[in-house]
Scaffold this motif. Structure first.
Motif, PDB file in Angstrom:
ATOM      1  N   GLU A 512     -36.289 -27.844 -21.839  1.00 23.96           N
ATOM      2  CA  GLU A 512     -37.746 -28.020 -21.815  1.00 23.96           C
ATOM      3  C   GLU A 512     -38.479 -26.782 -21.319  1.00 23.96           C
ATOM      4  OE1 GLU A 512     -35.590 -30.217 -20.658  1.00 23.96           O
ATOM      5  OE2 GLU A 512     -36.056 -32.204 -21.479  1.00 23.96           O
ATOM      6  N   GLY A 513     -37.785 -25.929 -20.576  1.00 27.78           N
ATOM      7  CA  GLY A 513     -38.422 -24.674 -20.188  1.00 27.78           C
ATOM      8  C   GLY A 513     -38.310 -24.337 -18.724  1.00 27.78           C
ATOM      9  N   ALA A 631     -37.704 -21.699 -29.384  1.00 26.34           N
ATOM     10  CA  ALA A 631     -38.725 -22.699 -29.061  1.00 26.34           C
ATOM     11  C   ALA A 631     -39.741 -22.726 -30.190  1.00 26.34           C
ATOM     12  CB  ALA A 631     -39.409 -22.339 -27.746  1.00 26.34           C
ATOM     13  N   ASP A 632     -40.646 -23.691 -30.148  1.00 25.32           N
ATOM     14  CA  ASP A 632     -41.756 -23.700 -31.113  1.00 25.32           C
ATOM     15  C   ASP A 632     -43.034 -23.468 -30.302  1.00 25.32           C
ATOM     16  OD1 ASP A 632     -43.036 -23.915 -33.560  1.00 25.32           O
ATOM     17  OD2 ASP A 632     -43.222 -26.095 -33.462  1.00 25.32           O
ATOM     18  N   VAL A 634     -45.344 -23.549 -27.018  1.00 24.35           N
ATOM     19  CA  VAL A 634     -45.165 -23.556 -25.562  1.00 24.35           C
ATOM     20  C   VAL A 634     -46.523 -23.351 -24.880  1.00 24.35           C
ATOM     21  CG1 VAL A 634     -42.827 -22.562 -25.600  1.00 24.35           C
ATOM     22  CG2 VAL A 634     -44.827 -21.041 -25.390  1.00 24.35           C
ATOM     23  N   THR A 653     -42.009 -26.049 -23.272  1.00 25.75           N
ATOM     24  CA  THR A 653     -42.258 -26.495 -24.639  1.00 25.75           C
ATOM     25  C   THR A 653     -43.276 -27.635 -24.660  1.00 25.75           C
ATOM     26  OG1 THR A 653     -40.473 -28.115 -24.507  1.00 25.75           O
ATOM     27  CG2 THR A 653     -39.906 -25.942 -25.363  1.00 25.75           C
TER      28      THR A 653
END
Length: 672
Positions: A512-513, A631-632, A634, A653
DNA sequence: AGTGTATAT
């Protein structure tokens, strides 16, 4: 405080010189008369004049606290507030925290008996929220005002305002340089305000105190150089082979240059030949761990000359004894905010003459010294007189929010010591408006704006945190907010082991980041590594930083509780149906989006990011887990340009739809 | 593809 180099009694005579012998003692009567007579006194005094320690004591003895008031002395740094307080308490002969105390964030060493209180200027600003006229203080002394920090500038403006309502208040502004006139002029009443009885000159006065500095001989280059690192290294070796004993302090602009210079010096030491002392190069910059920084303060071994290669940290924040020679490259790295793009930029700029003077002075603290400037004398004369005030080159959103919360009606026409470019103010108001902290008239909203201002967090983070109860993720967001205040100091590579640090980071990483990764770090620290420095060492974590995160989290939690927002609060009924079944990570990601929607980006196939408008290419900072992962969309916490590349840090994300859901006004225009 | 001057609530 034993000093290895001292024989006999082990005393350093200058340190124990009785205060009565300080130059300032001769000015005592004049000083007290001036402060008694004029509302504003500007003190011009170099380092070593004793102004910071002596003036509060003069005021105390002259009765400025006899009615129960307190004398406040502000400092730009925490370390100064604590150390000066300790020194004054010792001179007065009281226990620290009794008649003399200090107050900094997380540490209030004062009592009902405290008459002289040292504090950071940021904390005094916070005190104004509960005591807008600072009524408990009879005198406020603003020390080191010439540094022109954001908070001391704002403090001076607000003091000027307070003085109109409290004519008995005395303000003492202390400054090391030639800015005295500017300060005095600032405090002078407007023409229409000045009555016949009180002409401008009756309002304040400047007093100069001589310092106890030793002379420093300054040498310039005859011709300019293109590679100042190379020239600096040569100069170090020249000093070492031709000048007498005394350590060397070399000013460069950043970590990379410092490491290069140290490598170059180390490489060339064998070429010196026999017969010279040992030369010991040591780095100094804020990013070093505390134990690595300690080396520069230890006296050099027998027959060894230290070369401290430092950033600006050694210019004012840190003082090293025994420096005989200063080498000044003439540049400094400064943060600049670009209000058009909304990004900060870290750029190498020529130093000001005031900075150059301060750097040179570092060679003359204990004996006469020499300063080698790696630029020509004519280049020196073209340098700006003083460093651009911080208020004219910062993101002003936090300041504007705070001023608005203090009841300042018009932040554009506010009486700034140096007016910030209107672009900066407009951008700040725009940001605050988009977050809902101010309305379309730039008035503070209630309760949201007022609550945001109460929190010691940047507006975007404050907004996200205040939204946390709506997503049922307050405990998680408290932790994330606290971790964000560490500003990238969570991980450190012990013994310079970069690979181990990367490995440690991967241990905590989640897809998730970075925000949730840092949440995991905090949780692990609290459950396993709390008060265990060794555990931190094994995991490449910064023990002190994590302890600080715990304090910040506790402070934020208390502050929210005072606002009626408790950590255990359940999701408000209206939101249950929407967020009830969501995973905790989704709640946190959505919650972050409500504060950081303006910091959205999308990854391109090559791993770089694009802003929603596609106008700029953003690079993932290597500290992010997305430096290695795909990632796409963020959101990111921070954006900064260095070396012509824009980096984003602390990424999480999100779904593109959330941007429109949580910031419909902000993204409407671009959607069409 | 490879990084951040400094400070504060």
């Amino acid at each position: 405080m034993a000093d290895d180099e001292d024989e006999g009694l082990g005393l350093i005579p200058e340190l124990y010189k009785p205060p009565a012998l300080l130059p300032i003692a001769q000015l005592k009567d004049a000083l007290l008369y001036t402060i008694e007579t004029y509302p504003v006194t500007i003190i011009v005094g170099e380092t070593g004049s004793g102004k910071t320690t002596q003036i509060p004591q003069f005021l105390l003895k002259a009765g400025w606290t006899s009615d129960g008031s307190v004398i406040a002395v502000t400092q730009p740094r925490r370390i100064a507030a604590t150390s000066v307080a300790a020194r004054v308490a010792e001179e007065i002969g009281c226990q620290l925290g009794q008649e003399v105390g200090y107050s900094i964030r997380f540490e209030d060493v004062t009592s009902a008996k405290t008459q002289i209180k040292f504090l950071t200027d940021g904390l005094l600003l916070r005190e104004m929220l509960v005591d807008p006229l600072l009524k408990r203080y009879s005198v406020v002394m603003v020390d080191e005002a010439h540094e022109r920090s954001l908070s001391s500038d704002i403090l001076l403006s607000l003091l000027k305002k307070i003085m109109r309502k409290r004519p008995e208040l005395r303000v003492v502004v202390s400054s090391a340089t030639i800015e005295a006139e500017k300060f005095l002029e600032f405090f002078a009443p407007e023409e229409e305000e000045a009555t016949n009885k009180q002409a401008k000159s009756d309002f304040g006065h400047i007093i100069s105190i001589e310092g106890r500095m030793h002379p420093v001989e300054i040498q310039y280059l005859a011709e300019p150089v293109s590679d100042y690192v190379e020239r600096a290294v040569q100069t170090v070796l020249d000093i070492h082979t031709t000048e007498e004993k005394g350590d060397i302090l070399l000013f460069l602009t950043g970590r990379e240059e410092i490491e290069d210079a140290i490598d170059m010096i180390t490489d060339r030491i064998p070429d010196l030949g026999p017969g010279y002392q040992t030369l010991q190069p040591l780095p100094l910059y804020a990013g070093l761990s505390t134990d690595q920084q300690m080396y520069v303060f230890q006296p050099a071994a027998e027959n060894t000359r230290k070369v401290i290669v430092s950033t600006n940290i050694a210019e004012a924040s840190v003082t090293i004894d025994g420096i005989g020679y200063v080498i000044d490259c003439g540049f400094v790295k400064l943060r600049n905010y670009d209000p058009g793009l909304g990004i900060e930029r870290l750029s190498v700029c020529p130093v000001s003459r005031a900075s150059a003077t301060q750097r040179a002075g570092r060679a003359g603290r204990t004996r006469p010294g020499k300063c080698f400037r790696l630029y020509t004398e004519s280049a020196y004369s073209t340098l700006p007189e003083t460093t651009f005030p911080e208020i004219q080159r910062s993101n002003l959103a936090p300041v504007i929010l705070q001023l608005t919360n203090l009841g300042i009606q018009n932040v554009v026409r506010f009486d700034y010591l140096s007016r910030p470019p209107s672009q900066l103010v407009i951008r700040a108001i725009d940001t605050l408006y988009s977050l809902g902290a101010v309305d379309d008239q730039a008035r503070l909203t209630k309760p949201l704006g007022a609550r945001m201002a109460d929190l010691p967090l940047e507006p975007m983070l404050a907004k996200a945190l205040l939204n946390a109860p709506n997503f049922g993720c307050l405990p998680e967001m408290l932790t994330i907010a606290a971790m964000m205040t560490l500003q990238g100091t969570t991980f450190v590579s012990h013994d310079g082991n970069k690979k181990q640090e990367d490995k440690a980071k991967r241990r905590f990483a989640v897809e998730e980041g970075d925000h949730i990764t840092l949440y995991n770090v905090y949780e692990a620290f609290v459950s396993q590594g709390k008060k265990d420095a060794q555990w931190c060492r094994e995991h490449s974590l910064n023990f002190k930083a994590l302890v600080k995160a715990m304090s910040v989290r506790k402070q934020l939690k208390n502050q929210l509780e005072r606002l009626g927002i408790a950590e255990t609060v359940s999701i408000p009924a209206a939101h249950v149906s929407r967020v009830g079944p969501m995973s905790m990570t989704e709640r946190v990601r959505r919650c972050l989006t409500t504060g950081f929607f303006a910091h959205a980006a999308r990854m391109k196939p090559d791993g770089t990011f694009q802003t929603p408008s596609g106008s700029a290419t953003l690079y993932v900072h290597p500290s992010s887990i997305f430096f290695h992962r795909k990632a796409d969309w963020v959101i990111y916490h921070e954006i900064m340009e260095t070396k012509n590349k824009i980096y984003i840090r602390d990424l999480t994300t999100i779904e593109m739809d959330w941007l429109v859901e949580y910031a419909p006004e902000y993204y409407r225009v671009r959607q069409r």
